[in-house]
Design a protein around this motif. Structure first.
Motif, mmCIF file in Angstrom:
data_model
loop_
_atom_site.group_PDB
_atom_site.id
_atom_site.type_symbol
_atom_site.label_atom_id
_atom_site.label_comp_id
_atom_site.label_asym_id
_atom_site.label_seq_id
_atom_site.Cartn_x
_atom_site.Cartn_y
_atom_site.Cartn_z
ATOM 1 N N GLN A 101 0.817 -1.206 0.000
ATOM 2 C CA GLN A 101 0.000 0.000 0.000
ATOM 3 C C GLN A 101 0.855 1.261 0.000
ATOM 4 O OE1 GLN A 101 -2.452 0.215 3.440
ATOM 5 N NE2 GLN A 101 -3.642 1.908 2.649
ATOM 6 N N ASP A 102 1.944 1.237 0.788
ATOM 7 C CA ASP A 102 2.695 2.453 1.016
ATOM 8 C C ASP A 102 3.943 2.488 0.147
ATOM 9 O OD1 ASP A 102 4.180 3.950 4.018
ATOM 10 O OD2 ASP A 102 4.030 4.627 1.944
ATOM 11 N N GLY A 105 7.033 3.408 2.197
ATOM 12 C CA GLY A 105 7.549 2.497 3.218
ATOM 13 C C GLY A 105 8.007 1.158 2.681
ATOM 14 N N SER A 106 7.496 0.746 1.515
ATOM 15 C CA SER A 106 7.825 -0.613 1.101
ATOM 16 C C SER A 106 9.097 -0.678 0.278
ATOM 17 C CB SER A 106 6.659 -1.239 0.325
ATOM 18 O OG SER A 106 6.370 -0.475 -0.813
ATOM 19 N N LEU A 107 9.782 0.447 0.101
ATOM 20 C CA LEU A 107 11.082 0.428 -0.564
ATOM 21 C C LEU A 107 12.133 0.880 0.436
ATOM 22 C CD1 LEU A 107 10.174 2.102 -3.975
ATOM 23 C CD2 LEU A 107 10.668 -0.294 -3.568
ATOM 24 N N ASN A 108 13.210 0.129 0.531
ATOM 25 C CA ASN A 108 14.258 0.439 1.482
ATOM 26 C C ASN A 108 14.997 1.707 1.059
ATOM 27 O OD1 ASN A 108 16.453 0.504 3.197
ATOM 28 N ND2 ASN A 108 16.758 -1.705 3.146
ATOM 29 N N PRO A 109 14.899 2.779 1.850
ATOM 30 C CA PRO A 109 15.508 4.053 1.436
ATOM 31 C C PRO A 109 17.025 4.005 1.295
ATOM 32 C CG PRO A 109 14.715 4.165 3.707
ATOM 33 C CD PRO A 109 14.255 2.871 3.161
ATOM 34 N N ASP B 18 23.564 10.034 -3.358
ATOM 35 C CA ASP B 18 22.924 9.964 -2.060
ATOM 36 C C ASP B 18 23.920 9.781 -0.930
ATOM 37 O OD1 ASP B 18 20.298 8.537 -0.359
ATOM 38 O OD2 ASP B 18 20.088 10.237 -1.708
ATOM 39 N N LYS B 185 8.640 -2.142 9.540
ATOM 40 C CA LYS B 185 8.350 -1.381 8.317
ATOM 41 C C LYS B 185 8.101 -2.288 7.134
ATOM 42 C CE LYS B 185 10.287 2.854 9.783
ATOM 43 N NZ LYS B 185 11.509 3.628 9.812
ATOM 44 N N GLU B 186 7.429 -1.741 6.160
ATOM 45 C CA GLU B 186 6.973 -2.565 5.042
ATOM 46 C C GLU B 186 8.103 -3.087 4.177
ATOM 47 O OE1 GLU B 186 2.398 -1.850 3.818
ATOM 48 O OE2 GLU B 186 3.878 -0.543 2.885
ATOM 49 N N TYR B 187 9.222 -2.381 4.092
ATOM 50 C CA TYR B 187 10.272 -2.888 3.218
ATOM 51 C C TYR B 187 10.860 -4.176 3.760
ATOM 52 C CZ TYR B 187 13.857 -0.775 6.236
ATOM 53 O OH TYR B 187 14.640 -0.413 7.281
ATOM 54 N N VAL B 188 10.761 -4.360 5.082
ATOM 55 C CA VAL B 188 11.217 -5.623 5.661
ATOM 56 C C VAL B 188 10.241 -6.737 5.290
ATOM 57 C CG1 VAL B 188 11.693 -6.841 7.806
ATOM 58 C CG2 VAL B 188 12.437 -4.497 7.525
ATOM 59 N N ALA B 190 8.436 -6.732 2.641
ATOM 60 C CA ALA B 190 8.673 -6.976 1.215
ATOM 61 C C ALA B 190 9.863 -7.903 1.034
ATOM 62 C CB ALA B 190 8.905 -5.650 0.490
ATOM 63 N N GLU B 205 19.521 -5.005 4.898
ATOM 64 C CA GLU B 205 18.317 -4.174 4.786
ATOM 65 C C GLU B 205 18.159 -3.243 5.988
ATOM 66 O OE1 GLU B 205 15.866 -4.350 2.135
ATOM 67 O OE2 GLU B 205 17.549 -5.358 1.204
ATOM 68 N N ASN B 209 19.917 1.293 7.620
ATOM 69 C CA ASN B 209 18.974 2.316 8.040
ATOM 70 C C ASN B 209 19.170 2.759 9.479
ATOM 71 O OD1 ASN B 209 17.164 2.878 5.796
ATOM 72 N ND2 ASN B 209 16.734 0.705 5.882
#
Lengths: 345, 301, 340
Positions: A101-102, A105-109, B18, B185-188, B190, B205, B209
């Protein structure tokens, strides 16, 4: 099992989350409570409902982020709700993928987007050379509409817009060549003019790659746009299943009627004010009754003692005692007028 | 003129990578960190070039004891006849190496345990944290003294091990709490859906961060290691042949430097410890502030 | 084309209606890391007495900024660089401390999206409502509590819940408490900033209908801000569309649905899937919002516009009147207001 044309089959699936309360009684939050439905190969099935109805949990069950408490989930004939070996589970990961959904949030920055997608490719095909992986990444980027791909390779997620991020999420999901995609409210955090493009992309991908979708949303209009069949969920139960257009045109279950008449639609006439109770269902309750009992204007005494089974009406299923003896949709005359007066309880 | 303007325009439109942006944010634009790094670099250079900088051999006892600072002995002479300035300079080596090495040793354990406990959560996390709690209750210094009594000799290596073995606990707690919130968090999620393994998720991952928290913690761990070394030497447990700032203070005290009003013996090592410790604090705290700012609020440490 | 039944109740704004709020040439800038962001760019519109005025637009278009400017609640990094906000003839931007205090809550109040989660968790809702009254009027605590009970009744919350704490109430009920707080001093203007976005659709429906009923009985004007265009089309009398800080169109809902003048409005309307009518392929608006720190010259919608002409690239179109109550800023409008 032989090849069926059913991609996913939920059979009496339950997911209970234990809540710690007291030393003696264990209470459970019944997020999904005896859900059964099919998704045919190549179709898009929408799971609609309000917050807390269990649709997100269902998505996570299909993706094996949670394990079902009871019941079977047959994917391509094999039951995945049981314990799977590491190898089996890993293979499963390349068959079912999720769009979240987000997009923020669902991509690791911390990673570049090319790394994120590339890693997904590498994980499931370690034989590829670096150049081959790069080619596949570029291919995927172009498939999801991020062209020219070279412009996006070195970027980090926070350098992209919401729509672009969601495309990366889709690219990542496609990277493992899945056959089933679970989309959990993919456009609810995007502006509508961007979300529509994402929805169109998903529709196009379905045709070109023959994907099966489980599309989760709380927005009925988007369910109508995307899906040919729909499941209406409430308090962990699926109350009505059928053709999207048929349900929207003539909803059968009292809850479906309420949901449809509450959805904003400027081109539809609202003949009278709707009185709907806002009482939330208690997901920890052990009582055996229809989950919608407390808010249903047509509730009978029976509904407080028994859970209705799913009755077949045409190509629909409705879990409501009012349809017990109905043979066709027009047998029971139920429409939004049942909400024209406040509940008498 | 036109070429100059073109060049200027090009450099302005250069997209900063970055990593460069992070570097810029945490170091280049961070005054506190720059000061801290400056001080540390200063001491590191002193440590590396100690034999060149120090005018005399620190063990040489050729001078008149208790001599006040003079042109010949910039910081005076101690009760044995050794030049205090040379001692201070050489002392830098021990302090910095023990501090940094023990700090690194500690960090490796602390980060690993913290990540594991935070990511796995559940039973594994609880068990790990109870072990940590038990060890935290035991007074660090007391255990170190006991251990020191058991070990045959107290070389620099043993010192590092002893200090490292107990300092990782606070770090593990802190890393664990940060990992807990990242792991939600959602990336985890994923990553899990993709089939990534636990170790990869933890280190590739989540770790990138929470890097600023790790750095901030490392900095504090290094400071604590240096101060612990100073304390141990002060208590007489350290290696007597190694000259460190703590050891200098210890001997000064044992030889009643206070009564002799030998401020020039106690002040230099004390000031050096305080300054170096402060520089690490500057870096650590400023990193934490920036990290917390990005996350809109306070961060549990 | 049939409209929602509430369109029978839609107010037709005429020039005789009293103007409650008149914004003239408002411009607001924000200070960001990279430079100054022109969040609101020369915006003008009026809200009449008893009108349900909607402000629509996508994220970052500046609609919330306008709302906060009216209440003078902008963060310190924002600056109003020009314009007037006239409330019943007096410029809010020139109010002193005491005038502002009286203005907020008594004359105009605000309901925010996040407000329902930011009620004081350790004070009962009755007390919080009473506090609002006591801060502005000299009444006894008892009277204040009585008024609080009446306010709760207005929003369909049972009196008995006056001693409840916020966490004991559901999301929908908490938002109703916020609405009660906003109405308790009988203001003339209530600003709603995405009040129901976080709520489920059934609750949203109930709350919005209640707001409309209250507007009829109490007679206040509403400035409703949301990105949910179908919802706005159902409820509002007139809607303003914002894009990248500029107001591109203001029109009565009927006009907007039948004859949108600005290409962006048209694009937006095309992008919302609907529950009724023929199923057709929807289209998004290609491209993205321009950088508001270094905006391009000319019309900000130029890159994404299917109606653009050469003039649009260099000159910014002026916001002008098409017909009664309908304004648009475009050199190549889809409708000039001539046909009916």
């Amino acid at each position: 099992m032989s090849k069926t044309n059913i991609a996913v089959k939920f059979e009496n699936v339950k997911k209970y989350f234990p809540k710690n309360s007291g030393l003696f009684r264990k209470t459970y939050l019944k997020a999904v409570n005896d859900v059964s439905f099919d998704i045919k190969k190549g179709e898009i099935l929408a799971v609609v409902g309000e917050s807390g109805c269990g649709k997100s949990t269902l998505a996570k069950l299909l993706c094996k982020l949670h394990d079902a408490t009871e019941g079977h989930i047959y994917v391509d004939g094999k039951d995945i709700a049981r314990q799977m070996s590491k190898k089996e589970l890993f293979k499963y990961r390349s068959e079912v993928q999720m769009i979240f959904q987000d997009p923020f949030g669902s991509l690791n920055p911390a990673h570049k987007v090319s790394y994120i997608v590339g890693r997904a490719i590498e994980l499931h095909d370690s034989s590829l050379s670096k150049a081959q992986v790069k080619d596949q990444i570029i291919n995927l980027f172009e498939t999801v509409g991020l062209t020219p791909a070279a412009d996006f390779m070195e970027k980090h997620p926070n350098q992209l817009s919401g729509g672009q991020r969601q495309r990366i999420v889709i690219a990542r999901a496609l990277a493992v060549n899945p056959s089933i995609i679970v989309a959990d409210e993919p456009t609810s955090m995007l502006d509508v003019s961007i979300g529509i493009d994402i929805m169109n992309l998903m529709l196009e991908l379905q045709k070109t790659k023959n994907l099966t979708y489980m599309y989760i949303t709380h927005n009925l209009a988007s369910a109508r746009y995307m899906a040919n069949r729909m499941v209406v969920m409430y308090a962990g139960n699926c109350l009505e299943i059928g053709d999207t257009d048929e349900i929207i045109e003539k909803p059968l279950h009292p809850y479906s009627i309420l949901l449809l008449s509450s959805t904003p639609e400027p081109f539809r006439e609202e003949r009278f004010p709707i009185h709907a109770s806002e009482e939330l269902p208690d997901l920890t309750s052990d009582e055996t009754k229809c989950p919608f009992y407390a808010r249903c204007p047509k509730a009978m005494e029976r509904c407080s003692r028994e859970i209705p089974p799913a009755y077949d009406i045409g190509n629909r299923k409705v879990k409501c005692f009012l349809y017990e003896n109905a043979k066709s949709e027009s047998d029971v005359q139920l429409d939004v007028s049942i909400y024209s007066k406040p509940l008498s309880k | 003129m036109i070429i100059v303007m073109q060049l200027r325009k090009n450099s302005q439109s250069r997209v900063k990578s970055d990593n460069y942006l992070v570097f810029e944010k945490y170091i280049l634009k961070n005054t506190k960190a720059k000061i801290g790094l400056g001080i540390i670099s200063f001491f590191v250079i002193v440590a590396i070039f100690a034999p060149i900088i120090a005018p005399y051999d620190p063990h040489e006892i050729n001078f008149i004891p208790w001599e006040k600072p003079s042109l010949k002995n910039i910081l005076g002479v101690n009760s044995y006849g050794q030049d205090i300035f040379s001692q201070t300079v050489h002392g830098t080596r021990v302090t910095i190496s023990v501090g940094i090495l023990a700090g690194l040793f500690t960090s490796f354990i602390g980060v690993f345990v913290g990540l594991l406990a935070g990511y796995k959560g559940g039973r594994t996390g609880e068990v790990l944290m109870r072990i940590v709690d038990v060890f935290l209750v035991i007074p660090n210094l007391a255990i170190m003294i006991v251990l020191a009594a058991f070990l045959p000799s107290m070389g620099i290596f043993n010192l590092i091990i002893i200090i490292g073995a107990f300092s990782w606990l606070w770090m593990a707690r802190s890393i664990r709490s940060q990992t807990l919130s990242e792991a939600r968090k959602e990336y985890v999620e994923a990553a899990k859906v993709q089939g990534m393994g636990t170790i990869e998720i933890m280190f590739k991952e989540i770790l990138p961060n929470i890097f600023p928290v790790i750095t901030a913690n490392m900095v504090m761990v290094v400071t604590s290691a240096m101060l612990t070394e100073a304390s141990l030497s002060f208590l007489g447990i350290g290696d007597p042949s190694l000259i460190s700032w703590g050891q200098m203070l210890s001997i000064a005290f044992a030889n009643s430097a206070i009564i002799y009003n030998a401020w020039y013996w106690m002040l230099p090592p004390g000031l050096c410890i305080a300054t170096l410790g402060y520089s690490f604090m500057l870096i650590g705290n400023s990193f934490l502030d920036i990290y917390a700012n990005d996350r809109g609020g306070s961060v549990e440490i | 084309m049939r409209y929602n039944a509430f369109s029978m109740d839609k107010k037709e704004i005429t020039s005789e209606d009293e103007i409650i709020l008149s914004i003239k040439n408002l411009s607001v800038q924000y200070k960001a890391e990279r430079g100054q962001v022109q969040a609101v760019n020369d915006v003008s519109f009026d809200i009449h007495k008893g009108e349900f005025f909607g402000l629509a637009g996508e994220s970052g278009c500046g609609k919330s900024t306008i709302a906060f400017s009216i209440m003078r609640l902008l963060k310190s990094s924002a600056k109003i660089n020009s314009g007037e906000i006239n409330f019943k003839g007096k410029n809010v931007l020139l109010f002193g401390k005491e005038e502002l205090r009286l203005f907020r809550c008594e004359k105009a109040s605000m309901v925010l999206q996040s407000a329902m989660n930011n009620l004081n968790p350790v004070v009962t809702i009755g007390s919080q409502l009473a506090d609002a009254i006591l801060a502005h009027e000299k009444v006894t605590k008892r009277e204040a509590i009585q008024r609080a009970k009446e306010a709760l009744a207005l929003v369909n919350i049972d009196e008995s819940r006056i001693k409840a704490y916020p966490h004991e109430l559901s999301g929908g009920m908490r938002q109703r408490v916020i609405i009660a707080m906003a109405l308790i001093l009988k203001p003339d203007l209530v600003i709603f900033d995405e009040p129901t976005t976080a709520l489920d659709v059934v609750v949203q429906h109930n709350i919005i209908r209640r707001i409309i009923e209250l507007k009829k009985t109490l007679g206040f004007s509403i400035l409703f801000i949301t990105h949910d265009l179908p919802l706005m089309l159902e409820m509002c009398d007139r809607i303003a569309i914002m894009y990248a800080g500029k107001m591109v169109e203001v029109a009565p809902v009927k006009n907007l649905l039948k004859k949108p003048a600005h290409p962006y409005t048209y694009g937006l309307l095309q992008a919302f899937p609907s529950l009724v009518g023929p199923k057709k392929k929807l289209r998004g608006i290609k491209g993205s919002v321009p950088d508001l720190i270094t905006p391009p010259s000319g019309c900000l919608f130029y890159d994404r516009c299917f109606q653009r002409i050469s003039e649009c690239k260099s000159v910014s179109p002026k916001f002008e009147k098409i017909t009664e109550g309908h304004y648009c800023a475009c050199f190549n409008k889809l409708w000039e207001g001539t046909e009916q």
